[in-house]
Motif scaffolding. Sequence first.
Motif, PDB file in Angstrom:
ATOM      1  N   LEU A   1       0.839  -1.188   0.000  1.00 56.66           N
ATOM      2  CA  LEU A   1       0.000   0.000   0.000  1.00 56.66           C
ATOM      3  C   LEU A   1       0.876   1.239   0.000  1.00 56.66           C
ATOM      4  O   LEU A   1       2.043   1.184   0.389  1.00 56.66           O
ATOM      5  CB  LEU A   1      -0.900   0.034   1.242  1.00 56.66           C
ATOM      6  CG  LEU A   1      -1.814  -1.157   1.512  1.00 56.66           C
ATOM      7  CD1 LEU A   1      -2.645  -0.899   2.752  1.00 56.66           C
ATOM      8  CD2 LEU A   1      -2.701  -1.465   0.323  1.00 56.66           C
ATOM      9  N   GLY A   2       0.296   2.353  -0.402  1.00 58.58           N
ATOM     10  CA  GLY A   2       1.038   3.609  -0.361  1.00 58.58           C
ATOM     11  C   GLY A   2       0.434   4.614  -1.319  1.00 58.58           C
ATOM     12  O   GLY A   2      -0.702   4.473  -1.768  1.00 58.58           O
ATOM     13  N   THR A   3       1.222   5.626  -1.629  1.00 59.36           N
ATOM     14  CA  THR A   3       0.820   6.626  -2.612  1.00 59.36           C
ATOM     15  C   THR A   3       1.799   6.576  -3.779  1.00 59.36           C
ATOM     16  O   THR A   3       2.877   5.978  -3.685  1.00 59.36           O
ATOM     17  CB  THR A   3       0.795   8.032  -1.997  1.00 59.36           C
ATOM     18  OG1 THR A   3       2.087   8.326  -1.450  1.00 59.36           O
ATOM     19  CG2 THR A   3      -0.259   8.143  -0.904  1.00 59.36           C
ATOM     20  N   CYS A   4       1.407   7.215  -4.862  1.00 57.09           N
ATOM     21  CA  CYS A   4       2.274   7.223  -6.038  1.00 57.09           C
ATOM     22  C   CYS A   4       2.104   8.533  -6.786  1.00 57.09           C
ATOM     23  O   CYS A   4       1.146   9.277  -6.566  1.00 57.09           O
ATOM     24  CB  CYS A   4       1.953   6.040  -6.954  1.00 57.09           C
ATOM     25  SG  CYS A   4       0.302   6.078  -7.697  1.00 57.09           S
ATOM     26  N   GLY A   5       3.050   8.795  -7.664  1.00 57.71           N
ATOM     27  CA  GLY A   5       2.953   9.908  -8.586  1.00 57.71           C
ATOM     28  C   GLY A   5       2.497   9.387  -9.939  1.00 57.71           C
ATOM     29  O   GLY A   5       2.828   8.256 -10.317  1.00 57.71           O
ATOM     30  N   ALA A   6       1.732  10.201 -10.672  1.00 52.31           N
ATOM     31  CA  ALA A   6       1.186   9.768 -11.956  1.00 52.31           C
ATOM     32  C   ALA A   6       1.762  10.593 -13.091  1.00 52.31           C
ATOM     33  O   ALA A   6       1.868  11.820 -12.996  1.00 52.31           O
ATOM     34  CB  ALA A   6      -0.333   9.877 -11.952  1.00 52.31           C
ATOM     35  N   PHE A   7       2.120   9.912 -14.177  1.00 52.13           N
ATOM     36  CA  PHE A   7       2.655  10.575 -15.370  1.00 52.13           C
ATOM     37  C   PHE A   7       1.576  10.863 -16.407  1.00 52.13           C
ATOM     38  O   PHE A   7       1.867  11.446 -17.451  1.00 52.13           O
ATOM     39  CB  PHE A   7       3.727   9.692 -16.019  1.00 52.13           C
ATOM     40  CG  PHE A   7       4.841   9.292 -15.094  1.00 52.13           C
ATOM     41  CD1 PHE A   7       5.558  10.242 -14.392  1.00 52.13           C
ATOM     42  CD2 PHE A   7       5.161   7.954 -14.915  1.00 52.13           C
ATOM     43  CE1 PHE A   7       6.589   9.868 -13.541  1.00 52.13           C
ATOM     44  CE2 PHE A   7       6.189   7.568 -14.071  1.00 52.13           C
ATOM     45  CZ  PHE A   7       6.899   8.524 -13.374  1.00 52.13           C
ATOM     46  N   ILE A   8       0.356  10.419 -16.158  1.00 49.93           N
ATOM     47  CA  ILE A   8      -0.716  10.597 -17.136  1.00 49.93           C
ATOM     48  C   ILE A   8      -1.708  11.634 -16.609  1.00 49.93           C
ATOM     49  O   ILE A   8      -2.044  11.640 -15.424  1.00 49.93           O
ATOM     50  CB  ILE A   8      -1.421   9.261 -17.446  1.00 49.93           C
ATOM     51  CG1 ILE A   8      -1.862   8.562 -16.157  1.00 49.93           C
ATOM     52  CG2 ILE A   8      -0.496   8.358 -18.237  1.00 49.93           C
ATOM     53  CD1 ILE A   8      -2.640   7.293 -16.390  1.00 49.93           C
TER      54      ILE A   8
END
Length: 253
Positions: A95-102
């Motif tokens: 689990l966690g957070t992420c950065g998005a390139f779209i």
Amino acid sequence: MAVLEVTARVWRDALKMAAGEEPAALILEGTWWRAAAEKSRLALLDNVSETAFPDIYIGEWQGVRIAYCCAYGAARAVEPAHIFAQMGTPLLIQLGTCGAFIPDARPGSVMLPESCAARDGVSQYYGCGPDVELDPVWIDRAERLLAKENLQTLRGRHLTWPSLFAQSDDMSRQWAEEGLLTVDMETSVVAAIAQKFGVSAVSLLSVWDELASGKTFLDPLAPEQAAELTRANTKIFEVALQLATEVALRRAA
């Protein structure tokens, strides 16, 4: 004997855990806010105790044994993932957070990586190639459960990178051109360890950074976006608990 060479018996002895007592799932969470995450997540479990290894907890949810650990970055996530996968825990859940390139990935969306570019600096020592796969069965199940909560989900190729800070705008553009949708710091090593020890892995990551428009966690979110991110972070843990329950039912059958 080097740690990579020890047997599952070593971990069982260290944790005083007999064969068959390993938890149904290990839930890992990559976050700076470890104290807050531990408090909120462990409050949902019964009979919680810290293991002989600090910050690794065992608890129960609806009678199912679950391990939980806040592990920020691949260099930390590798440790609990290795221990429990080698002992035979059937499912590792990141689990966690992420950065998005779209651009169409909004804060509060949930990324379910199908494959992951393993550039975390650790995965290669577990026999991982340039990419590692996650379990499609558990991805499908997680997606269905998240859909019931009216959460937008994304699936596709993901990137695990060693540092949140060592990422430039040029790098983000290049990664997007490769077809990578999102980035975190743990998923690929968890998947690589699962692959090595013959267990399953799935990752549920709430989108936070809108890297396609140059926004990071330093940029404040609009109130409605912040609310959606908080809701996603709550729901991914609830889904992880449901997955652990289903693993336990399958194992019992």
